[in-house]
Design a protein around this motif. Sequence first.
Motif, mmCIF file in Angstrom:
data_model
loop_
_atom_site.group_PDB
_atom_site.id
_atom_site.type_symbol
_atom_site.label_atom_id
_atom_site.label_comp_id
_atom_site.label_asym_id
_atom_site.label_seq_id
_atom_site.Cartn_x
_atom_site.Cartn_y
_atom_site.Cartn_z
ATOM 1 N N MET A 1 -8.407 21.033 10.266
ATOM 2 C CA MET A 1 -7.712 21.364 8.836
ATOM 3 C C MET A 1 -6.296 20.047 8.908
ATOM 4 S SD MET A 1 -6.199 25.222 7.684
ATOM 5 C CE MET A 1 -5.217 24.952 6.395
ATOM 6 N N THR A 2 -6.088 20.073 7.927
ATOM 7 C CA THR A 2 -5.206 18.793 7.561
ATOM 8 C C THR A 2 -3.858 19.921 6.693
ATOM 9 O OG1 THR A 2 -5.683 18.426 5.645
ATOM 10 C CG2 THR A 2 -6.932 17.086 7.507
ATOM 11 N N GLY A 3 -2.583 19.457 7.483
ATOM 12 C CA GLY A 3 -1.357 19.811 7.058
ATOM 13 C C GLY A 3 -1.380 19.361 5.558
ATOM 14 N N LEU A 4 -0.620 20.181 4.740
ATOM 15 C CA LEU A 4 -0.467 20.810 3.783
ATOM 16 C C LEU A 4 0.393 18.496 3.046
ATOM 17 C CD1 LEU A 4 -0.314 21.501 0.990
ATOM 18 C CD2 LEU A 4 2.096 21.811 1.354
ATOM 19 N N ALA A 5 1.214 18.230 3.636
ATOM 20 C CA ALA A 5 1.591 16.400 3.778
ATOM 21 C C ALA A 5 0.290 15.560 3.596
ATOM 22 C CB ALA A 5 2.412 16.520 4.789
ATOM 23 N N ASP A 6 -0.448 16.019 4.591
ATOM 24 C CA ASP A 6 -1.223 14.647 4.586
ATOM 25 C C ASP A 6 -1.919 14.974 3.000
ATOM 26 O OD1 ASP A 6 -1.027 13.766 7.375
ATOM 27 O OD2 ASP A 6 -2.076 15.804 8.014
ATOM 28 N N ASP A 7 -2.485 16.191 2.565
ATOM 29 C CA ASP A 7 -3.811 16.189 1.299
ATOM 30 C C ASP A 7 -2.877 15.919 0.082
ATOM 31 O OD1 ASP A 7 -5.088 17.799 3.224
ATOM 32 O OD2 ASP A 7 -4.315 19.910 2.965
ATOM 33 N N ILE A 8 -1.472 15.465 -0.185
ATOM 34 C CA ILE A 8 -1.505 15.487 -0.816
ATOM 35 C C ILE A 8 -0.832 13.144 -1.410
ATOM 36 C CG2 ILE A 8 1.170 14.846 -2.384
ATOM 37 C CD1 ILE A 8 2.201 17.587 -1.032
ATOM 38 N N ARG A 9 -1.452 13.263 -1.900
ATOM 39 C CA ARG A 9 -2.011 11.844 -1.886
ATOM 40 C C ARG A 9 -1.071 11.012 -3.216
ATOM 41 N NH1 ARG A 9 -4.406 8.657 1.204
ATOM 42 N NH2 ARG A 9 -4.435 7.062 0.544
ATOM 43 N N ALA A 10 -0.742 9.898 -3.755
ATOM 44 C CA ALA A 10 -0.579 9.491 -4.775
ATOM 45 C C ALA A 10 -1.422 8.012 -4.868
ATOM 46 C CB ALA A 10 1.186 8.379 -4.750
ATOM 47 N N ARG A 11 -1.690 7.941 -6.401
ATOM 48 C CA ARG A 11 -2.783 6.900 -7.430
ATOM 49 C C ARG A 11 -1.637 6.483 -7.708
ATOM 50 N NH1 ARG A 11 -6.218 12.205 -8.780
ATOM 51 N NH2 ARG A 11 -3.741 11.741 -10.580
ATOM 52 N N GLU A 12 -3.101 4.984 -7.284
ATOM 53 C CA GLU A 12 -1.837 3.781 -8.533
ATOM 54 C C GLU A 12 -1.345 4.689 -9.639
ATOM 55 O OE1 GLU A 12 -2.541 -1.019 -10.225
ATOM 56 O OE2 GLU A 12 -3.995 -0.253 -8.482
ATOM 57 N N GLY A 13 -0.282 4.099 -10.600
ATOM 58 C CA GLY A 13 0.382 4.346 -11.935
ATOM 59 C C GLY A 13 1.424 6.255 -11.586
ATOM 60 N N ASP A 14 0.561 6.726 -10.444
ATOM 61 C CA ASP A 14 1.593 7.988 -10.437
ATOM 62 C C ASP A 14 3.436 7.563 -10.780
ATOM 63 O OD1 ASP A 14 -0.988 9.241 -10.490
ATOM 64 O OD2 ASP A 14 -0.742 9.962 -7.923
ATOM 65 N N TRP A 15 4.070 8.730 -10.966
ATOM 66 C CA TRP A 15 5.210 8.726 -10.761
ATOM 67 C C TRP A 15 5.770 9.608 -9.160
ATOM 68 C CZ3 TRP A 15 9.789 7.086 -12.618
ATOM 69 C CH2 TRP A 15 10.713 7.509 -13.062
ATOM 70 N N VAL A 16 6.556 8.861 -8.419
ATOM 71 C CA VAL A 16 6.529 9.196 -7.451
ATOM 72 C C VAL A 16 7.659 8.775 -6.927
ATOM 73 C CG1 VAL A 16 3.741 8.929 -6.414
ATOM 74 C CG2 VAL A 16 5.502 7.022 -5.947
ATOM 75 N N GLU A 17 8.122 9.236 -5.274
ATOM 76 C CA GLU A 17 9.120 8.556 -4.865
ATOM 77 C C GLU A 17 9.644 8.599 -3.731
ATOM 78 O OE1 GLU A 17 13.675 11.839 -4.805
ATOM 79 O OE2 GLU A 17 11.931 11.869 -3.418
ATOM 80 N N VAL A 18 10.040 7.440 -3.575
ATOM 81 C CA VAL A 18 10.005 7.156 -1.515
ATOM 82 C C VAL A 18 10.853 7.089 -0.819
ATOM 83 C CG1 VAL A 18 7.596 5.247 -2.307
ATOM 84 C CG2 VAL A 18 10.390 4.213 -2.411
ATOM 85 N N GLU A 19 10.856 6.852 0.313
ATOM 86 C CA GLU A 19 12.463 6.868 0.858
ATOM 87 C C GLU A 19 12.568 5.772 1.761
ATOM 88 O OE1 GLU A 19 13.000 9.539 5.231
ATOM 89 O OE2 GLU A 19 12.523 10.952 3.166
ATOM 90 N N CYS A 20 13.798 5.153 1.821
ATOM 91 C CA CYS A 20 14.006 3.752 2.475
ATOM 92 C C CYS A 20 15.124 4.138 3.487
ATOM 93 C CB CYS A 20 14.109 2.636 1.505
ATOM 94 S SG CYS A 20 12.502 2.137 0.677
ATOM 95 N N LYS A 21 14.754 3.535 4.640
ATOM 96 C CA LYS A 21 16.211 3.750 5.353
ATOM 97 C C LYS A 21 17.007 2.010 4.972
ATOM 98 C CE LYS A 21 15.260 3.455 9.956
ATOM 99 N NZ LYS A 21 15.636 3.506 11.137
ATOM 100 N N LEU A 22 18.399 1.862 4.498
ATOM 101 C CA LEU A 22 18.714 1.146 4.590
ATOM 102 C C LEU A 22 19.579 0.410 6.064
ATOM 103 C CD1 LEU A 22 20.615 2.587 0.899
ATOM 104 C CD2 LEU A 22 19.130 1.000 1.355
ATOM 105 N N LEU A 23 20.130 1.835 6.680
ATOM 106 C CA LEU A 23 21.489 1.461 7.703
ATOM 107 C C LEU A 23 20.577 1.972 8.986
ATOM 108 C CD1 LEU A 23 24.557 0.294 6.389
ATOM 109 C CD2 LEU A 23 22.454 -1.265 6.634
ATOM 110 N N ASP A 24 20.725 1.445 9.910
ATOM 111 C CA ASP A 24 20.777 2.420 11.056
ATOM 112 C C ASP A 24 21.745 3.087 11.061
ATOM 113 O OD1 ASP A 24 17.390 2.008 11.658
ATOM 114 O OD2 ASP A 24 18.117 -0.096 12.266
ATOM 115 N N PRO A 25 21.455 3.918 12.622
ATOM 116 C CA PRO A 25 23.378 4.522 12.822
ATOM 117 C C PRO A 25 23.932 3.151 13.427
ATOM 118 C CG PRO A 25 21.352 5.999 13.641
ATOM 119 C CD PRO A 25 20.571 4.923 12.755
#
Length: 122
Positions: A1-25
Amino acid sequence: MTGLADDIRAREGDWVEVECKLLDPADRSSNLPPETAEKPLMMWVKGFALGEAAVGEELTVETMTGRKVTGSLSAVDPGYFITYGKPIPELGHVGRDLRARLDAYRAAVAAGDAEPAEGGER
């Protein structure tokens, strides 16, 4: 069984949010409080998916301004969750009270019982 996060996929054109690391500590300013300095500086960007990905996978998005940003997919169809804190009870009635006072003033002016304020309508 997969986790919930594994089941959520974005397709091209979907409105999404990405997370980026700008600076390491280690790259952050030395004058930050310790609890802040020990964490990376992160950025979250909303835009349209330029490919397909599951939550946690790398994805490039195009923002509303046309900027392209690559990061880890964190949400599909994200909303906006803005808060300015809890309401201040002492201020809760101000809007209604002011509108009632303005209505009473306008009625008095219309009835000829009060002079309009300087620069006000007649």
